[in-house]
Design a protein around this motif. Sequence first.
Motif, PDB file in Angstrom:
ATOM      1  N   SER A   1      46.149  46.661  34.429  1.00 51.87           N
ATOM      2  CA  SER A   1      47.507  46.761  33.864  1.00 51.87           C
ATOM      3  C   SER A   1      47.888  45.568  32.993  1.00 51.87           C
ATOM      4  N   ARG A   2      47.120  44.492  33.076  1.00 52.12           N
ATOM      5  CA  ARG A   2      47.484  43.265  32.340  1.00 52.12           C
ATOM      6  C   ARG A   2      46.226  42.475  32.018  1.00 52.12           C
TER       7      ARG A   2
ATOM      8  N   ILE B   1      43.034  40.322  31.356  1.00 56.48           N
ATOM      9  CA  ILE B   1      41.619  40.609  31.069  1.00 56.48           C
ATOM     10  C   ILE B   1      41.296  42.088  31.328  1.00 56.48           C
TER      11      ILE B   1
ATOM     12  N   LYS C   1      51.234  46.605  41.467  1.00 56.63           N
ATOM     13  CA  LYS C   1      52.701  46.698  41.470  1.00 56.63           C
ATOM     14  C   LYS C   1      53.281  47.174  40.141  1.00 56.63           C
ATOM     15  N   ASN C   2      52.614  46.829  39.056  1.00 58.25           N
ATOM     16  CA  ASN C   2      53.219  46.886  37.740  1.00 58.25           C
ATOM     17  C   ASN C   2      53.000  48.232  37.044  1.00 58.25           C
TER      18      ASN C   2
ATOM     19  N   ASN D   1      46.059  49.123  46.344  1.00 59.56           N
ATOM     20  CA  ASN D   1      45.755  47.736  46.696  1.00 59.56           C
ATOM     21  C   ASN D   1      44.260  47.668  47.006  1.00 59.56           C
TER      22      ASN D   1
ATOM     23  N   ASN E   1      37.789  43.792  38.530  1.00 59.89           N
ATOM     24  CA  ASN E   1      38.504  42.738  37.815  1.00 59.89           C
ATOM     25  C   ASN E   1      39.750  42.253  38.559  1.00 59.89           C
TER      26      ASN E   1
ATOM     27  N   TYR F   1      39.950  30.566  46.216  1.00 58.08           N
ATOM     28  CA  TYR F   1      39.541  31.297  45.001  1.00 58.08           C
ATOM     29  C   TYR F   1      38.060  31.028  44.683  1.00 58.08           C
TER      30      TYR F   1
ATOM     31  N   LYS G   1      35.105  33.785  44.479  1.00 60.15           N
ATOM     32  CA  LYS G   1      34.355  34.017  43.239  1.00 60.15           C
ATOM     33  C   LYS G   1      32.863  33.682  43.417  1.00 60.15           C
TER      34      LYS G   1
ATOM     35  N   GLY H   1      35.838  31.154  31.915  1.00 61.11           N
ATOM     36  CA  GLY H   1      36.440  29.829  32.121  1.00 61.11           C
ATOM     37  C   GLY H   1      37.946  30.013  32.095  1.00 61.11           C
TER      38      GLY H   1
ATOM     39  N   ILE I   1      41.150  31.455  30.467  1.00 64.09           N
ATOM     40  CA  ILE I   1      41.489  32.538  29.546  1.00 64.09           C
ATOM     41  C   ILE I   1      43.017  32.680  29.518  1.00 64.09           C
TER      42      ILE I   1
ATOM     43  N   THR J   1      46.070  34.278  29.998  1.00 61.13           N
ATOM     44  CA  THR J   1      46.692  35.452  30.642  1.00 61.13           C
ATOM     45  C   THR J   1      47.851  34.961  31.511  1.00 61.13           C
TER      46      THR J   1
END
Length: 248
Positions: A14-15, A17, A38-39, A63, A90, A156, A160, A187, A189, A191
């Motif tokens: 939805s947003r 990347i 959510k969006n 989710n 993603n 995080y 990853k 790296g 980005i 957003t």
Amino acid sequence: MILKDKVALVTGGSRGIGKAIALKLASLGANIVINYEKNQESADNVIKEVESFGVKGLALQCNVADYKSCEDMVKNIAEEFGAVDILVNNAGITRDKLILRMNDEDFSAVLDVNLKGAFNCSKHVASLMLKKKIKGKIVNISSVVGLIGNVGQANYAAAKAGLIGMTKSMAKELGGKEICINAVAPGFIETDMTKVLSEAVIEKMESAIPMKKFGKPEDVAEIVAFLSTPSSNYITGQVINCDGGMVM
Ligand code: NAP
């Protein structure tokens, strides 16, 4: 149209990347399912843009941290489109804190979305690919932070890095069935995720990047497109950095 009649599922489409990936794959002819949490308004707008390429688009709320919801999402796609040829894991979140301030919930939430979410989707999509004898592509969006770590991102970075281990393990398991699984490690980005960084942090980060700038979502989408087409048919288990030379 190299991806004509293929079906791609992009989580977190939805947003940022994910949106850029959805549009790039649509421009190559793939029908697109995006997932969001959510969006809805933003997801619906992405679908309108996707459909302007003359392909089918569908936005599904789910989710990715929830195993059963992912199973239902993949079942819905199978009913609507018959198959999934390309999965891009993603969807991701951050909960940045120094380790001594990070609580149990901060750690689990990030692992649940970024790592377990990719497992939940991959498990059900890979099963469908095998059932339909599809030579599929799975692309996991990791991060350079999973390779080198980062202050304030123990949760995080662990997620990853875990995603890279999962990519390689799945590549070994499914290579014989011609399902290719690779990862992209962006790296910094531009957003919503990096909008929260202060000017001072951005300047410091940019000066440490050989190309002296943040990347665009489209830079990542180009690599995902390569890993989603037959151009990359003999590539599996790899991690491709998209970071302006930050990690080498
Ligand atoms: P973003 O702009 O914050 O967008 C995140 C996307 O993930 C949104 O579509 C969001 O949906 C979705 N999402 C979040 N939690 C979800 C959940 N539980 N279930 C389903 N969807 C969920 O992020 P971004 O910067 O584009 O990042 C995309 C991916 O690239 C992430 O995996 C991120 O870790 C990775 N990455 C980003 C950077 C960077 O510098 N931006 C660098 C390296 C790696 P809603 O719109 O509904 O909230």
